[in-house]
Design an enzyme around this catalytic site. Structure first.
Site, PDB file in Angstrom:
ATOM      1  CG  ASN A   9      -1.778   1.223   1.331  1.00 33.61           C
ATOM      2  OD1 ASN A   9      -1.928   1.977   0.363  1.00 33.61           O
ATOM      3  ND2 ASN A   9      -2.362   1.439   2.498  1.00 33.61           N
ATOM      4  CE  LYS A  11      -0.151   3.099   4.866  1.00 34.09           C
ATOM      5  NZ  LYS A  11       0.030   3.201   6.329  1.00 34.09           N
ATOM      6  CG  HIS A  96      -5.757   1.432   5.209  1.00 35.06           C
ATOM      7  ND1 HIS A  96      -5.241   2.389   6.053  1.00 35.06           N
ATOM      8  CD2 HIS A  96      -4.737   0.569   4.957  1.00 35.06           C
ATOM      9  CE1 HIS A  96      -3.977   2.122   6.301  1.00 35.06           C
ATOM     10  NE2 HIS A  96      -3.638   1.030   5.642  1.00 35.06           N
ATOM     11  CD  GLU A  98      -2.831   5.292   6.882  1.00 36.84           C
ATOM     12  OE1 GLU A  98      -1.780   4.971   7.459  1.00 36.84           O
ATOM     13  OE2 GLU A  98      -2.942   5.317   5.643  1.00 36.84           O
ATOM     14  CD  GLU A 168      -5.104  -1.511   8.265  1.00 34.66           C
ATOM     15  OE1 GLU A 168      -4.196  -0.795   7.823  1.00 34.66           O
ATOM     16  OE2 GLU A 168      -6.299  -1.174   8.311  1.00 34.66           O
ATOM     17  N   GLY A 174       2.831   3.120  14.714  1.00 33.39           N
ATOM     18  CA  GLY A 174       3.219   4.462  15.111  1.00 33.39           C
ATOM     19  C   GLY A 174       3.004   4.797  16.577  1.00 33.39           C
ATOM     20  CB  SER A 214       5.036  -2.621  11.628  1.00 25.76           C
ATOM     21  OG  SER A 214       4.379  -1.397  11.832  1.00 25.76           O
TER      22      SER A 214
END
Length: 252
Positions: A9, A11, A96, A98, A168, A174, A214
């Site tokens: 991905n 992004k 997703h 985000e 995910e 993060g 990750s």
């Protein structure tokens, strides 16, 4: 046998020159190396046509990063399933983390998107996963169960076998927290058990579930060796061929 997949991905990264360079590098890598998994990319929508020009059909899967829940109409900035079908794209990411965080996307939205994608013969990559707060509160099993049921359980058994799920752990992206391969496997097995309870074990065993937490060159092999993890949805490491290729080789 479930399909094994490494999906990148991109992004909102890469200008057009850098995007083209990475695609050409990936094509060269694919042509010169035997891979034991399917390789997919989800570049920014601006580059989807370029990707289709560079890659032969079925050589690299080409995915959009999102699609509209509407078939067509006055929805500025959206991409429809008809548009993706017309350029012979492979499918789309849906839900997703985000998109959920920044655009208020819900599992009801995802349900409509998944069904539209399937109706056009596209592969939906449905993303789910819990936040740090939900993980710390011990709600992760219930959160993922609810997400899966709302987004996918209106599908038939034949339809759900065509869906790819990407788990995910939002809490491990993060935040400084780290998900172990065992923690990832635990949730993947949980997702498969949820599907089995609804559709039966035989159907559940055909659904590919990717890990989107990750994955890196140094942990890919261990993660991919877990029994219910069928590959990865890769973020930052997909932007450099050196890293992405080593993750692909996690299946070797």
């Amino acid at each position: 046998m479930r399909r094994k997949i490494v999906a990148g991905n991109w992004k909102m990264n890469k200008n057009v020159i850098d995007a083209q360079q990475l695609m050409v590098q990936l094509l060269s890598y694919k042509n010169n190396n035997a891979t034991n998994c399917e390789v997919w990319i989800a570049p920014p929508s601006l580059y989807l046509m370029m990707a289709k020009d560079i890659f032969e059909k079925d050589e690299i899967g080409i995915f959009s990063q999102d699609i509209s829940e509407h078939e067509s109409g006055a929805y500025t900035g959206e991409i429809s399933v008809d548009m993706l079908e017309s350029i012979d794209a492979t499918g789309s990411l849906i839900g997703h983390s985000e998109r959920r965080q920044y655009h208020g996307e819900t599992d009801s939205h995802c349900n409509r998107k998944v069904k539209l994608a399937l109706d056009k013969g596209l592969i939906p990559v449905y993303c789910n996963g819990e936040t740090l707060e939900q993980r710390k509160a011990g709600q992760h099993f219930e959160v993922v169960k609810n997400q899966t049921e709302v987004a996918l359980f209106t599908l038939s058994a034949e339809e759900i076998k065509k869906v790819v799920i990407a788990y995910e752990p939002v809490w491990a992206i993060g935040t400084g927290e780290t998900a172990t391969p065992e923690q990832a496997q635990e949730i993947h097995a949980h997702i498969r058990s949820i599907i089995a309870a609804k559709y039966g074990q035989e159907v559940a065993d055909e659904v590919s579930i990717l890990y989107g937490g990750s994955v890196k060159p140094d942990n890919a092999k261990e993660i991919f060796s877990q029994p219910d993890i069928d590959g990865g949805l890769i973020g930052g490491a997909a932007l450099k061929l050196e890293d992405f290729s080593k993750i692909i080789e996690g299946f070797n």
